[in-house]
Design an enzyme around this catalytic site. Structure first.
Site, PDB file in Angstrom:
ATOM      1  CG  HIS B 133      -1.918   0.980   1.390  1.00 34.40           C
ATOM      2  ND1 HIS B 133      -1.664   2.253   1.843  1.00 34.40           N
ATOM      3  CD2 HIS B 133      -3.233   0.938   1.143  1.00 34.40           C
ATOM      4  CE1 HIS B 133      -2.800   2.934   1.865  1.00 34.40           C
ATOM      5  NE2 HIS B 133      -3.763   2.170   1.445  1.00 34.40           N
ATOM      6  CG  ASP B 210       0.487  -2.527   6.003  1.00 39.86           C
ATOM      7  OD1 ASP B 210      -0.436  -2.595   6.847  1.00 39.86           O
ATOM      8  OD2 ASP B 210       0.390  -1.905   4.929  1.00 39.86           O
ATOM      9  CD  GLN B 213      -7.087  -4.648   3.624  1.00 42.16           C
ATOM     10  OE1 GLN B 213      -8.052  -5.399   3.816  1.00 42.16           O
ATOM     11  NE2 GLN B 213      -7.240  -3.373   3.390  1.00 42.16           N
ATOM     12  CE  LYS B 236      -7.335  -0.256   5.926  1.00 35.52           C
ATOM     13  NZ  LYS B 236      -7.995   0.084   4.665  1.00 35.52           N
ATOM     14  CB  CYS B 374      -3.682   3.331  -1.561  1.00 36.39           C
ATOM     15  SG  CYS B 374      -4.860   4.609  -1.210  1.00 36.39           S
TER      16      CYS B 374
HETATM   17  C1  LIG Z   1      -2.541  -2.928   3.282  1.00 32.65           C
HETATM   18  C2  LIG Z   1      -2.835  -1.573   3.837  1.00 32.65           C
HETATM   19  N1  LIG Z   1      -1.876  -0.902   4.484  1.00 32.65           N
HETATM   20  C3  LIG Z   1      -2.091   0.301   5.013  1.00 32.65           C
HETATM   21  C4  LIG Z   1      -3.304   0.921   4.911  1.00 32.65           C
HETATM   22  C5  LIG Z   1      -3.466   2.289   5.500  1.00 32.65           C
HETATM   23  O1  LIG Z   1      -4.383   2.298   6.520  1.00 32.65           O
HETATM   24  P1  LIG Z   1      -4.895   3.684   7.129  1.00 32.65           P
HETATM   25  O2  LIG Z   1      -5.360   4.507   5.980  1.00 32.65           O
HETATM   26  O3  LIG Z   1      -5.982   3.288   8.052  1.00 32.65           O
HETATM   27  O4  LIG Z   1      -3.731   4.287   7.839  1.00 32.65           O
HETATM   28  C6  LIG Z   1      -4.333   0.278   4.255  1.00 32.65           C
HETATM   29  C7  LIG Z   1      -5.655   0.933   4.092  1.00 32.65           C
HETATM   30  O5  LIG Z   1      -6.237   0.985   3.027  1.00 32.65           O
HETATM   31  C8  LIG Z   1      -4.097  -1.006   3.700  1.00 32.65           C
HETATM   32  O6  LIG Z   1      -5.058  -1.670   3.059  1.00 32.65           O
END
Ligand SMILES: Cc1ncc(COP(=O)(O)O)c(C=O)c1O
Lengths: 148, 420
Positions: B133, B210, B213, B236, B374
């Site tokens: 992401h 990370d 998900q 999430k 993203c």
């Molecule tokens: C794999 C992954 N990492 C990081 C994020 C970022 O999360 P946040 O926008 O809640 O900080 C997301 C959110 O879409 C994600 O799907």
């Protein structure tokens, strides 16, 4: 689905399936690249002027949704034979009517009127205006523009 | 016409009762029942979480860690109880290692700036994967610019699986940190993080996972994984927005300087210099989202009560059912076919841009995500500008997947129908 039909009129499908003035021309005087980071759409606009300073041919290439492709296709058709000043006015009218900030008669847009249905779909306004922001950039000599 | 795919029979999962816990699932969009299939973007919130925030503001609201009065103590206790719930969820050794942030994004930026900026030198490398992401790409690009370190990327194959054969050359003693997504939001791929962490440690690199998900789909044990950093966002995990978690290995967090300065993160402030508070408060400057932090406890309790086994069984059945329908859908191509992936179905359709799919589905009440998710490098890898993505949660039903495909047939009809 009546609202959807407002947005997706047959003219739009037609121009999406068979975009007019599509492809990179051999000769052009202006080029600008537009980008909509929200959906990843990219579009390159080429403009060639004739000796009298009128748009001889506007063409484009790129990838986009039906709305942005049709908008670009219809725009390149409408630009033919226009002066730069007239193109600028077209941009102002189109932008104003799509954003709902202008009270000019939509009839000034001619065929481009089919795109005004996008007003009811705020998430898609940028799709319709991408080609136009790119035009604006090309007229002002900017190589790149982003809708963000 | 293909033979219809039989809809699986719902078993041992009280789907109606579960759905009744999520008020928003009973709403309508464009006069149709909402079919919410955008769970990878954010999950809906159960009543218990919504009530917990309300209860906090009605009975507990006070600033935390700074009042002698009873109300402040009660608010602090509630916030710290949530920290303990997160510790247990991740099996972290101590609540000192569990830091509240605004989200996964902020957690990664914290590590990049506090650890990375003070450690990295020219010649050092950060390794990430091609399926990250943006939030696990850009913070590293920033810190590489600041320090002269270099960013390297592990490629992915056609199915959306990491190409681990490249690790021998990509992971070297120059690598200082390996950042990896546990579960890809764009593709659904579940990465072998335990193995990747081991490989990182073998060359002396740290590993950041990370889990944005993964947290809603799989149990996580940071000690079993041997992760140095693990991050996720509460929203999430059926919890509030604006709340995130950074788990860090204690010895690392101890060495890392504060990232932001302000109240709560100090033990002593003098104009000649200040002293930092102990963990985890050293990294928690300013008043946090207290209500959200408190309500995260209820989200964790909700998920625990269902159990990850039951959640995975239902979500996998939903994914299998949706995949079977997608495979026989003319002109549809699934993007991301990693074995054992989670309930994320990314796809493209011949001659129809994802944005148009999204708008038409929306008019049918079906909410999906369209775009680059993203993860622009993933789109670039497959040579597409965007995908449409349906992501399923435990409260989704087989009937909702039918609704998705009925709506997709309408898309095709509208686009390809006889242009009379
Ligand atoms: C794999 C992954 N990492 C990081 C994020 C970022 O999360 P946040 O926008 O809640 O900080 C997301 C959110 O879409 C994600 O799907």
């Amino acid at each position: 689905m009546s609202d959807l039909r407002e947005l997706y009129q047959e003219v739009i499908f037609d121009h999406n399936r068979n975009p007019r003035n599509f492809g990179r021309p051999a000769r052009y005087d202006r080029v600008s690249e537009g980008h909509n980071p929200l959906c990843g759409d990219r579009l390159t606009l080429y403009i060639a002027f004739d000796a009298a300073g009128l748009v001889e041919k506007a063409s484009f290439e790129g990838q986009g949704c039906a709305i942005s492709t049709a908008s670009a296709s219809l725009m390149t058709e409408a630009l033919k034979g226009k002066t730069e000043a007239e193109a600028e006015v077209m941009f102002q009218n189109f932008h104003g009517l799509i954003m709902g900030t202008s009270d000019v008669d939509p009839a000034v847009l001619g065929k481009l009127q089919v795109l005004t249905g996008v007003k009811e779909f705020p998430a898609r306004v940028k799709c319709a205006t991408l080609a136009w922001h790119t035009l604006q950039a090309a007229l002002h000599g900017e190589q790149q523009v982003s809708t963000e | 016409m293909n033979a219809p795919i039989p809809r699986p029979v719902q078993r041992a999962f009280e789907i109606d009762a579960i759905r009744a816990d999520f008020p928003i699932l009973a709403t309508t969009m464009h006069d149709r029942p909402l079919v919410y299939l955008d769970n990878a973007a954010t999950c809906q919130k159960p009543h218990a979480v919504i009530e917990a925030e309300k209860h906090y503001y009605e009975t507990l609201n006070a600033n935390i860690h700074r009042g002698v009065h009873l109300l402040s103590q009660q608010a602090t206790d509630a916030f710290e109880a949530s920290r303990e719930a997160v510790r247990a969820l991740l099996n972290a050794p101590s609540t000192q290692d569990v830091i509240f942030t605004r989200g996964a994004t902020e957690s990664i930026n914290l590590v990049a700036q506090s650890w990375g900026r003070n450690t990295l030198k020219p010649g050092d490398e950060i390794l990430i994967t091609h399926m990250e992401h943006h939030s696990n790409i850009v913070p590293w690009q920033l810190v590489c610019e600041q320090t002269g370190a270099t960013l390297k990327v592990v490629p992915i194959d056609e199915d959306g699986v990491l190409d681990l054969s490249t690790l021998d050359t990509l992971l070297t003693e120059r690598t200082k940190l390996f950042g990896m997504v546990h579960v890809s939001n764009a593709l659904g791929t579940v990465n072998p993080v335990a193995e990747l962490i081991q490989r990182a440690h073998a060359v002396g690199a740290l590993a950041l996972v990370d889990g944005a998900q993964a947290i809603a789909h799989t149990p996580v044990d940071v000690q079993a994984l041997d992760a140095d950093f693990y991050v996720f966002s509460a929203h999430k995990l059926y919890g509030p927005t604006g709340v995130g978690i950074l788990y860090g290995r204690h010895s690392l967090l101890e060495q890392m300087p504060p990232w932001q300065g302000g109240g709560d993160m100090i033990s002593l402030v003098r104009f000649s210099g200040s002293r930092w508070n102990h963990l985890p408060y050293k990294f928690e400057a300013g008043t946090p989202n207290i209500a959200g932090g408190v309500a995260l406890l209820n989200a964790i309790q909700y998920v625990n009560a269902l159990g990850f086994d039951a959640i995975a069984a239902h979500e996998n059945a939903l994914l299998d059912y949706a995949t079977a329908q997608a495979e026989v859908f003319a002109g549809l191509r699934i993007v991301g076919r990693a074995p054992g992936k989670v309930s994320i179905l990314s796809f493209v359709m011949d001659g129809i841009h994802p944005h148009d799919i999204g708008t038409i589905l929306d008019m049918e009440g079906v909410a999906i995500r369209t775009g680059h998710h993203c993860a622009m490098p993933v789109m670039e890898r497959y040579g597409i500008p965007a995908t449409a993505r349906a992501s399923f949660a435990f409260y989704n039903t087989f009937g909702e997947i039918d609704a998705l495909f009925v709506a997709l047939h309408k898309v095709v009809k509208l686009f390809k129908g006889p242009a009379s």
